[in-house]
Write a protein that holds these residues in place. Sequence first.
Motif, short mmCIF file in Angstrom:
data_model
loop_
_atom_site.label_atom_id
_atom_site.label_comp_id
_atom_site.label_asym_id
_atom_site.label_seq_id
_atom_site.Cartn_x
_atom_site.Cartn_y
_atom_site.Cartn_z
N ARG A 78 0.83 -1.21 0.00
CA ARG A 78 0.00 0.00 0.00
C ARG A 78 0.86 1.26 0.00
NH1 ARG A 78 -4.63 -2.05 4.35
NH2 ARG A 78 -5.97 -3.07 2.80
N GLY A 79 1.97 1.23 0.75
CA GLY A 79 2.86 2.38 0.77
C GLY A 79 3.49 2.65 -0.58
N ALA A 80 3.88 1.57 -1.28
CA ALA A 80 4.48 1.73 -2.61
C ALA A 80 3.47 2.31 -3.59
CB ALA A 80 5.00 0.39 -3.10
N LYS A 81 2.23 1.86 -3.50
CA LYS A 81 1.20 2.38 -4.39
C LYS A 81 0.94 3.86 -4.13
CE LYS A 81 -1.49 -1.78 -5.49
NZ LYS A 81 -2.83 -2.41 -5.41
N ALA A 82 0.89 4.22 -2.84
CA ALA A 82 0.62 5.61 -2.49
C ALA A 82 1.75 6.53 -2.93
CB ALA A 82 0.41 5.73 -0.98
N ALA A 83 2.99 6.01 -2.87
CA ALA A 83 4.16 6.83 -3.24
C ALA A 83 4.47 6.76 -4.72
CB ALA A 83 5.38 6.37 -2.43
N GLY A 84 3.80 5.88 -5.43
CA GLY A 84 4.06 5.72 -6.85
C GLY A 84 5.37 5.02 -7.14
N THR A 85 5.86 4.23 -6.18
CA THR A 85 7.11 3.49 -6.37
C THR A 85 6.81 2.03 -6.73
OG1 THR A 85 7.22 3.05 -3.99
CG2 THR A 85 8.38 5.00 -4.81
N SER A 86 7.85 1.27 -6.95
CA SER A 86 7.71 -0.10 -7.42
C SER A 86 7.15 -1.03 -6.34
CB SER A 86 9.06 -0.63 -7.90
OG SER A 86 9.00 -2.02 -8.13
N VAL A 87 6.04 -1.68 -6.64
CA VAL A 87 5.47 -2.67 -5.72
C VAL A 87 6.41 -3.87 -5.61
CG1 VAL A 87 3.59 -4.32 -5.41
CG2 VAL A 87 3.09 -1.97 -6.12
N GLU A 88 7.02 -4.25 -6.74
CA GLU A 88 7.94 -5.40 -6.72
C GLU A 88 9.12 -5.14 -5.79
OE1 GLU A 88 6.68 -3.99 -9.37
OE2 GLU A 88 5.40 -5.59 -10.17
N GLU A 89 9.65 -3.94 -5.83
CA GLU A 89 10.77 -3.61 -4.94
C GLU A 89 10.32 -3.60 -3.48
OE1 GLU A 89 12.60 0.01 -6.11
OE2 GLU A 89 13.27 -0.75 -8.08
N ALA A 90 9.10 -3.15 -3.23
CA ALA A 90 8.57 -3.15 -1.87
C ALA A 90 8.43 -4.58 -1.34
CB ALA A 90 7.23 -2.43 -1.82
N ILE A 91 7.98 -5.49 -2.21
CA ILE A 91 7.86 -6.89 -1.82
C ILE A 91 9.23 -7.48 -1.51
CG2 ILE A 91 7.25 -9.19 -2.67
CD1 ILE A 91 4.94 -7.91 -4.19
N ALA A 92 10.21 -7.19 -2.38
CA ALA A 92 11.56 -7.72 -2.18
C ALA A 92 12.17 -7.19 -0.88
CB ALA A 92 12.44 -7.36 -3.38
N LEU A 93 11.97 -5.91 -0.60
CA LEU A 93 12.52 -5.32 0.61
C LEU A 93 11.86 -5.92 1.85
CD1 LEU A 93 14.36 -3.28 2.00
CD2 LEU A 93 12.56 -1.55 1.69
N THR A 94 10.55 -6.12 1.79
CA THR A 94 9.83 -6.71 2.91
C THR A 94 10.32 -8.14 3.17
OG1 THR A 94 7.88 -5.39 2.39
CG2 THR A 94 7.56 -7.27 3.85
N ASN A 95 10.56 -8.88 2.09
CA ASN A 95 11.07 -10.25 2.25
C ASN A 95 12.45 -10.24 2.89
OD1 ASN A 95 8.98 -11.89 1.35
ND2 ASN A 95 9.54 -11.63 -0.80
N GLN A 96 13.31 -9.33 2.47
CA GLN A 96 14.65 -9.28 3.04
C GLN A 96 14.60 -8.92 4.52
OE1 GLN A 96 17.60 -10.24 1.47
NE2 GLN A 96 18.17 -10.20 3.63
N THR A 97 13.74 -7.97 4.86
CA THR A 97 13.56 -7.60 6.27
C THR A 97 13.05 -8.79 7.08
OG1 THR A 97 13.07 -5.32 5.65
CG2 THR A 97 12.39 -6.03 7.85
N ALA A 98 12.11 -9.54 6.49
CA ALA A 98 11.57 -10.72 7.17
C ALA A 98 12.65 -11.78 7.37
CB ALA A 98 10.40 -11.29 6.38
N PHE A 99 13.50 -11.97 6.35
CA PHE A 99 14.61 -12.91 6.49
C PHE A 99 15.54 -12.48 7.63
CE2 PHE A 99 14.20 -14.50 1.94
CZ PHE A 99 13.99 -15.82 2.31
N ASP A 100 15.86 -11.19 7.66
CA ASP A 100 16.80 -10.68 8.66
C ASP A 100 16.28 -10.86 10.08
OD1 ASP A 100 18.46 -9.93 6.60
OD2 ASP A 100 17.81 -7.83 6.59
N SER A 101 14.96 -10.76 10.25
CA SER A 101 14.39 -10.82 11.59
C SER A 101 13.84 -12.19 11.95
CB SER A 101 13.26 -9.79 11.73
OG SER A 101 12.23 -10.04 10.79
N ALA A 102 13.85 -13.12 10.98
CA ALA A 102 13.28 -14.45 11.24
C ALA A 102 14.09 -15.19 12.30
CB ALA A 102 13.24 -15.27 9.95
N GLN A 103 13.37 -15.93 13.13
CA GLN A 103 14.03 -16.76 14.13
C GLN A 103 14.56 -18.02 13.47
OE1 GLN A 103 11.31 -17.51 17.32
NE2 GLN A 103 11.41 -15.43 18.11
N THR A 104 15.65 -18.54 14.00
CA THR A 104 16.23 -19.77 13.48
C THR A 104 15.33 -20.94 13.80
OG1 THR A 104 18.45 -18.91 13.77
CG2 THR A 104 18.23 -21.30 13.54
#
Length: 410
Positions: free
Chosen positions: A307-333
Amino acid sequence: MQVSDFMEKLAKQTSSPAARTFSRPNRKIEKLSLNHPANLGRYQVIPFVSDVTDFPFVSGSVKQINIPRKNVDQSGNVNQYNAWIHIPSAGFYQMKDMSGRTVSSLTTEDEKLLSTASSLWDELYTELDGKNNWAAVKDLVRRRNYTLFTGYCLNFWKYGSADPRVPDRQNFSALFMITTKSFTSSIEENISNKSLMEGSQDWIDKVYNNDLKNRDGFLLFSVNKDRDRAGFTSSAQHEYGKSQMLSQVEISQEDFDAGMNDPVSLFLGWQASNQDADKPFGTRRLFNAALIKEAVDYMASMLAAVRGAKAAGTSVEEAIALTNQTAFDSAQTVTDTQGNPVGTADIAAKNTDPFHTPASSRVDPVTGAPVGSGNSAGFGGFGTAATNPFNAAPSFGAPAGESSSEGLPF
């Protein structure tokens, strides 16, 4: 099993798509998804009945979200992977109470959490325009209507076999996961036609029961590509009065004790809660609150990012990739039930996407890990072209490779 109750439950499933101890946790039952091309064909199966519902088939909608996770290999290296997490409809979470009644196993808090997960999935799917943008979202969100049941497969004739009269495989226990909506309809139609010819429905118990030997009947069914449209077709035929033919068949007690009487537990596999792992199948609370909460947190973050990417007119695909990377970084082992780190090979084996699990794999119902072919020899030549009563070539559908609307995420 009461025949009248059987028919009432079957009618409900066709009109609306939607106890022994686990003494050997290392036993193996295959999980076969019948929208995978390698699993299309004709099956001759001795079906079993769920101890939870006193009925063979469990049907309902399952939403799925592909979330990032991590594990540690034997050398201590952290590895990233993705896992498809099931968000089933509430009807999947049933159990037998102490009085033998079938009741919901969900607490009030469980129901709220499951409802939240389902609603977030809907919002994310809508925000991504999943119905019209399937190619872009198929690796993130999807939904399927399942019919699940367990059985001992006497013979399997694979779609496109060189000689369709000769079985490709014989004698293995499996959880069958079917997504074609016509399957239970074909079951009901054949029961109706056969009962009309026989003059009663008394024969149903001869096909559907949990006897491990001295069986009298079986189910012959097929699932194949539809010739005329995207999707699958199915057919079903019941046979009984075959006690002499089946006299050499004896299903392993170990296979049965691994969950043949609880298809939902097998379907969820490692995603089921292990808090009741020491209780008999059918009496367990399978809802995994921690895993569903993990999915909720991930979907909430992903929804906000899109939703943030759509509101800002930026790439949704990049927002998904960034969210995935953040989720990887914070995921528990990820660790096993004893708290030990799980190795990379284990995670690769614990494929939560059964639609791409090799058809020949046998899968541990607890870990989800494939463990070999499990392809045993036929008993006394049963099922060969010479002795199999269904030795005519099966009528298969269109070639594999067509897309299936029943495999799409809507």
